[in-house]
Motif scaffolding. Structure first.
Motif, PDB file in Angstrom:
ATOM      1  N   LYS A   1     -14.202  10.655  -4.505  1.00 43.45           N
ATOM      2  CA  LYS A   1     -14.251  12.013  -5.047  1.00 43.45           C
ATOM      3  C   LYS A   1     -13.544  12.095  -6.405  1.00 43.45           C
ATOM      4  CE  LYS A   1     -16.776  13.865  -1.940  1.00 43.45           C
ATOM      5  NZ  LYS A   1     -18.151  14.317  -2.280  1.00 43.45           N
TER       6      LYS A   1
ATOM      7  N   THR B   1      -5.289  10.043  -1.052  1.00 41.92           N
ATOM      8  CA  THR B   1      -4.867  10.554   0.247  1.00 41.92           C
ATOM      9  C   THR B   1      -4.841   9.411   1.248  1.00 41.92           C
ATOM     10  OG1 THR B   1      -5.934  12.668  -0.249  1.00 41.92           O
ATOM     11  CG2 THR B   1      -5.367  12.239   2.061  1.00 41.92           C
TER      12      THR B   1
ATOM     13  N   SER C   1     -11.014   9.698  -0.996  1.00 38.96           N
ATOM     14  CA  SER C   1     -10.392  10.367  -2.137  1.00 38.96           C
ATOM     15  C   SER C   1     -10.702   9.631  -3.435  1.00 38.96           C
ATOM     16  CB  SER C   1      -8.873  10.500  -1.941  1.00 38.96           C
ATOM     17  OG  SER C   1      -8.247   9.246  -1.775  1.00 38.96           O
TER      18      SER C   1
ATOM     19  N   ALA D   1      -9.546  16.324  -2.491  1.00 44.87           N
ATOM     20  CA  ALA D   1      -9.086  14.941  -2.356  1.00 44.87           C
ATOM     21  C   ALA D   1      -9.202  14.175  -3.665  1.00 44.87           C
ATOM     22  CB  ALA D   1      -9.876  14.225  -1.267  1.00 44.87           C
ATOM     23  N   SER D   2      -9.970  14.719  -4.619  1.00 48.25           N
ATOM     24  CA  SER D   2     -10.111  14.048  -5.917  1.00 48.25           C
ATOM     25  C   SER D   2      -8.861  14.206  -6.773  1.00 48.25           C
ATOM     26  CB  SER D   2     -11.311  14.615  -6.677  1.00 48.25           C
ATOM     27  OG  SER D   2     -11.083  15.952  -7.103  1.00 48.25           O
TER      28      SER D   2
END
Length: 253
Positions: A155, A145, A152, A140-141
């Protein structure tokens, strides 16, 4: 005494790090286990003690800033040589901004960002050349998202923090690694109400045993970003090459 510090140690991926760290870092003599659930920590500590591994169970809620004071007090008292720090504690919740409760939104920031930053900052003075930091990030980084916007974003911070810290701490001989796995069949998905939601039911799952082992070996090798599975390596590349606004549409849950 060479020490490993593992946050979020009581379940899921954190428990796997606890189970596997010694096979990759056999020189470590003691492990500090950090998580909220005292009973699980104690059970885990007893299992390690039976194997001859010295442990210290620290039942801390890392969303509470007082936990950082408690951790610092233990550092001052014990004076450990931290050879491995695993920042695994984290959470993620599914929901649209303005619809998901504020406590869940801010909890992600407190745990995924503030706790990781604080524990790392407090730990580095107790690290020497050859020490490793392993941060748990996520696929998700790679791009925002929708319906997991805050998660996200947190992250993305973890991955960016890792890259910056790796360069900053290079002079001290300390390496920093971020592991960016896809979804895994752990409590994380159920707690965050992510189970059976699109696109997660369509994605290939990562095996937590393999993720933990691969991440520890990547940390040992001094790798900065470790992405398990070929599918997610491709996804990371795609996110780099594709305009962010298009990627957001593709990742919409």
């Amino acid at each position: 005494m060479k020490t490993a510090v593992i946050t979020g140690a009581s379940s899921g991926l954190g428990r796997e790090f606890v189970r596997q760290f010694y096979s990759v870092f056999p020189e470590i003599e003691r492990v500090w286990l950090i998580a909220r659930r005292t009973d699980r920590l104690q059970e885990l500590a007893e299992q390690l003690e039976e194997k001859g591994i010295s442990t210290l169970a620290l039942p801390l809620d890392l969303c509470d800033t007082m936990s950082f004071t408690a951790y610092q007090e233990h550092l001052v008292e014990e004076q450990p040589e931290i050879a491995l720090l695993v920042n695994n504690a984290g959470c993620g919740y599914l929901g649209n901004i303005g619809e998901i409760d504020t406590v869940s939104q801010t909890r992600m920031i407190d745990l995924n960002l503030r706790a990781l930053t604080a524990i790392t900052n407090l730990s580095v003075p107790y690290m020497d050349k050859g020490s490793r930091i392993l941060n748990v990030s996520s696929i998700a980084s790679f791009c925002p998202t929708p319906r997991m916007t805050v998660y996200s974003a947190t992250k993305a911070y973890v991955s960016a923090y890792t890259i910056g810290a790796a360069e900053e701490l290079k002079a001290k001989g300390i390496t920093v690694t971020a592991v960016c796995p896809g979804p895994m069949a752990t409590e994380f998905l159920a707690v965050g109400h992510v189970v059976d939601s699109r696109p997660f039911e369509l994605l290939p799952y990562c095996d937590q045993v393999q993720v933990a082992g691969g991440a520890l070996r990547a940390a040992r090798a001094g790798q900065t970003i470790y992405t398990p599975r070929l599918f997610y390596k491709f996804y990371r590349l795609l996110a780099k090459l594709t305009p962010a606004k298009l990627m957001v549409k593709l990742t919409k849950t």
